[in-house]
Design a protein around this motif. Structure first.
Motif: not given
Ligand code: KG4
Ligand code: ZN
Length: 361
Positions: A201-203, A211-217, A219-230, A269-276
């Motif tokens: 998933l995108p981080v 060095n700012d964080f961004s979590f909306s991408g 979230k969008t990717a996750m929403l698409r995956e959830l939809q795919k998995h119905r 993905a969230i943990v990786t973004a924070l650690l990065d």
């Protein structure tokens, strides 16, 4: 010296008593989770009313547990922002009234500064750990992701989120998956039995070299995956806001193994973004120690990952005890005490509630 702390910025009503060594004498947290849970998020009007009802009870209980009388309070520390304005006003008005009536100083506290120092508090009646500046702080909660350097007399912001906070991402995804509110704890439990490296998933990093964080991408990717998995829990139409009819919840045990892996990958993905970002900042300015805080600091994978990172880099990583991860007044009392030592008190009548109040300003 005894400090009374008051916290009402969001959905916990909390009152605490702390001594001058940062020993927590009492820390009463009255959660409004049940009142907001049916709506999948915090409803500001419900929050303000609940604070008004709960605060007097929490106050009495905090004094009782600490074994003190009102007359023994030497300093009042109260959250003045950032947060829901109606909610903040309840605590701030009470704090001002108390300081005025008892003739004791008042310190308006930045909620994020409260989180920042919460990693130094110890439970079970021990004094707080010594606060040695400079140190770096990572505050990750339902409303914020902030990486700062705390120096003598000032806080330097280094990175913050451009869009969603990590806790907010947990909450939104959990809601869409029909897992209820708050989302962090339930996703944390589910992720423990999933394969977090299954779905890439995108981080996100904003493309401007900061060095700012961004979590909306993510979230969008996750929403698409959830939809795919119905998977489409929550209210029909998804999460538009907390107002509206209650959600229908699903049993986490009934999730398909693929969805369990997907949620584990989302947490990874969230943990990786924070650690990065922690690693990048460490390379730029050599952290002497890192204090992690906020509701998301309760996340087991984040705690484990940061501790391993600290051990590998020789950077002591301080984690808050569970009781001080989510919103509480003990951390407000402690930050207020530190501020008071640094700057003295403020004229109680001049303190105002601020819905926005960036760290370091
Ligand atoms: O600090 P906090 O109580 O409130 C704010 O100031 O925002 O943080 C609450 C946030 C919620 O978004 C919740 O989902 C998240 O912290 N949270 C967690 C965990 N426990 C609480 N997120 C990830 N893993 C957890 N175990
Ligand atoms: Zn908070």
């Amino acid at each position: 010296m005894l400090v009374l702390g008051i916290e009402t910025s969001c959905d916990e009503t909390s009152v605490a008593v702390l001594d001058e060594e940062g020993r927590v004498r009492s820390n009463i947290v009255s959660s409004q989770l049940a009142a907001h849970a049916p709506y999948g998020g915090v409803v500001p009007e419900i929050a303000a009313r609940a604070h008004l009802e709960n605060l007097p009870v929490a106050f009495e209980q905090a004094l009782f547990e600490a074994g003190i009388e009102v007359s023994e309070i030497d300093l009042v520390a109260v959250t003045a922002g950032p947060g829901l304005i109606g909610a903040l006003l309840v605590g701030l008005s009470a704090g001002k009234a108390l300081a005025f009536a008892r003739g004791v100083p008042l310190v308006p506290v930045n909620h994020l500064e409260g989180h920042l120092f919460s990693a130094f508090l110890r439970a079970r009646g021990e004094a707080a750990l010594p606060v040695e500046r400079p140190f770096h702080g990572l505050v990750v909660s339902g409303g914020h992701a902030e990486l700062v350097r705390v120096e003598e007399g000032r806080i330097v912001p280094l990175a913050r989120t451009r869009d969603d906070a990590p806790g907010e991402a947990f909450d939104k995804i959990a809601r869409r998956a029909g897992l209820g509110y708050p989302g962090g704890p339930v996703v944390d439990r589910i992720a423990a039995r999933g394969n977090g490296s299954r779905y890439p998933l995108p981080v996100g990093r904003p493309g401007d070299g900061s060095n700012d964080f961004s979590f909306s991408g993510l979230k969008t990717a996750m929403l698409r995956e959830l939809q795919k998995h119905r998977v489409n829990g929550g209210r029909p139409g998804g999460f538009g806001g907390p107002q509206g009819p209650p959600d229908t919840l699903i049993d986490p045990e009934s999730l398909e193994p693929d969805v369990v892996d997907l949620l584990a990958s989302f947490q990874r993905a969230i943990v990786t973004a924070l650690l990065d970002r922690v690693e990048t900042v460490h390379r730029e300015q050599r952290m002497r120690s890192l204090a992690v805080s906020g509701g998301v600091a309760a996340n087991s994978e984040l705690r484990r990952t940061l501790l391993e990172w600290g051990a590998a880099r020789g950077v002591p990583v301080l984690l808050p005890e569970q009781a001080f991860t989510t919103d509480n007044a003990a951390m407000i009392a402690f930050a207020g005490l530190l501020r008071y030592r640094e700057n003295g008190a403020q004229d109680p009548s001049a303190a105002t509630a601020r819905s926005r109040w960036p760290l370091g300003s």
